[in-house]
Write an enzyme that holds these catalytic residues in place. Structure first.
Site, short mmCIF file in Angstrom:
data_model
loop_
_atom_site.label_atom_id
_atom_site.label_comp_id
_atom_site.label_asym_id
_atom_site.label_seq_id
_atom_site.Cartn_x
_atom_site.Cartn_y
_atom_site.Cartn_z
N ASP A 67 0.91 -1.12 -0.05
CA ASP A 67 -0.09 -0.03 0.04
C ASP A 67 0.53 1.15 0.00
O ASP A 67 0.39 2.18 -0.79
CB ASP A 67 -1.08 -0.08 1.00
N HIS A 161 -9.88 -2.38 -1.51
CA HIS A 161 -9.29 -1.62 -2.78
C HIS A 161 -9.68 -2.32 -3.99
O HIS A 161 -10.42 -3.09 -4.01
CB HIS A 161 -7.77 -2.17 -2.26
N CYS A 248 -1.21 -7.96 -1.28
CA CYS A 248 -0.64 -6.71 -0.13
C CYS A 248 0.73 -6.90 0.66
O CYS A 248 1.19 -6.12 0.98
CB CYS A 248 -1.75 -6.73 0.86
C1 CIR Z 1 -5.73 -1.99 5.81
O1 CIR Z 1 -7.09 -1.77 6.24
O2 CIR Z 1 -5.12 -1.02 5.29
C2 CIR Z 1 -5.13 -3.17 5.99
N1 CIR Z 1 -5.46 -3.88 7.41
C3 CIR Z 1 -5.20 -4.21 4.92
C4 CIR Z 1 -4.85 -3.91 3.71
C5 CIR Z 1 -4.67 -4.68 2.64
N2 CIR Z 1 -3.87 -3.99 1.54
C6 CIR Z 1 -4.05 -4.45 0.20
O3 CIR Z 1 -5.01 -4.96 -0.03
N3 CIR Z 1 -3.20 -3.92 -0.55
#
Ligand code: CIR
Length: 253
Positions: A67, A161, A248
């Site tokens: 991210d 996302h 992720c």
């Molecule tokens: C969030 O809510 O930001 C994290 N718990 C999960 C992020 C997942 N990232 C992604 O799908 N690229």
């Protein structure tokens, strides 16, 4: 795209304090660590050189390294993630990234999460979501244009996302939910619609002619296995409790 490298971060003992819309009671650190280690071993088995960063309890979501950074050609873009608790995660990655790429930055008022960025050949689809705004998308678009890529935006009305709901598997195939695959932006793809009860399987990763998919989605697994690409199934239960998936957990480039 052929990937040579990956960057990952080990999950911290307080990973369950990260953001989630799921019921994460019972999220288990030992199991999370085992699942993460198996993921890293799989990337290595597929030939990637994996840089493994230490856990950082300052950022409970910090192992979701996809991210805060987007790679575009020889540039690594620090993204300004849209959740306040994640905004500064990129700072903990700059030193590592500088060893691999030139750095660029999304600036305020832009926000962008790498999970909203789906690259297909030389095109970047940028999802507009609760985490990614127009200003962030336009700045990333300008940066990828400089690298010779094209880009466009896609509205993300459901899921965290863009890549929570759709991913590119190569050979012009998109795997995703029915509503996302119906978008006019995706008209020219071959579309593999997920059964509604297997939505999390949208987060399947295409790496160097292999597919990595999460365990627990038998219909999707059978369909992918019938294809010519080798399929590797990884248990992602603890990651899914935190709204995450396979993509992720690494930066691949
Ligand atoms: C969030 O809510 O930001 C994290 N718990 C999960 C992020 C997942 N990232 C992604 O799908 N690229």
């Amino acid at each position: 795209t052929f990937f040579k490298n990956a960057i990952v971060r080990k999950p911290a003992p307080n990973f369950a304090a990260g953001l989630t819309t799921q019921d994460n009671r019972g999220a288990n650190y030992t199991l999370m660590s085992q699942q993460h280690a198996a993921y890293v071993a799989k990337l290595q088995e597929l030939g990637l050189a994996v840089t493994i960063l230490p856990a950082n309890a300052e950022f409970p979501d910090g192992h979701f390294v996809e991210d805060p950074v987007v790679f575009a050609g020889g540039t690594a873009v620090l993204t300004r993630p849209g959740a306040p608790s994640r905004l500064h995660e990129g700072l903990s990655l700059t030193e590592t990234l500088a060893g691999f790429a030139d750095l660029a930055r999304i600036e305020a008022p832009g926000f962008l999460d790498g999970g909203d960025v789906m690259r297909v050949r030389d095109h970047f689809y940028i999802g507009l979501s609760d985490r990614t705004n127009e200003a962030g998308a336009e700045q990333l678009g300008a940066l990828v244009s400089e690298q010779g890529f094209t880009w466009s935006t896609v509205a993300v009305p459901a899921g965290l996302h863009l890549k929570s709901s759709v991913n590119y598997l190569g050979d012009n195939v998109l795997l995703g939910t029915e509503s996302f695959l119906a978008l006019p932006e995706f008209a020219d793809f071959e579309k593999w619609v997920l059964p509604p009860e297997e939505t999390p399987a949208a987060n399947t990763l295409w790496i160097n002619e292999n597919l990595l998919m999460p365990a627990g989605y038998p219909k999707t697994e059978a369909r992918l296995r019938a294809w010519r690409k080798p399929v590797h199934v990884l248990d992602m239960s603890e990651v899914e409790k935190m709204d995450g998936g396979l993509s992720c957990l690494s930066l691949r480039f």
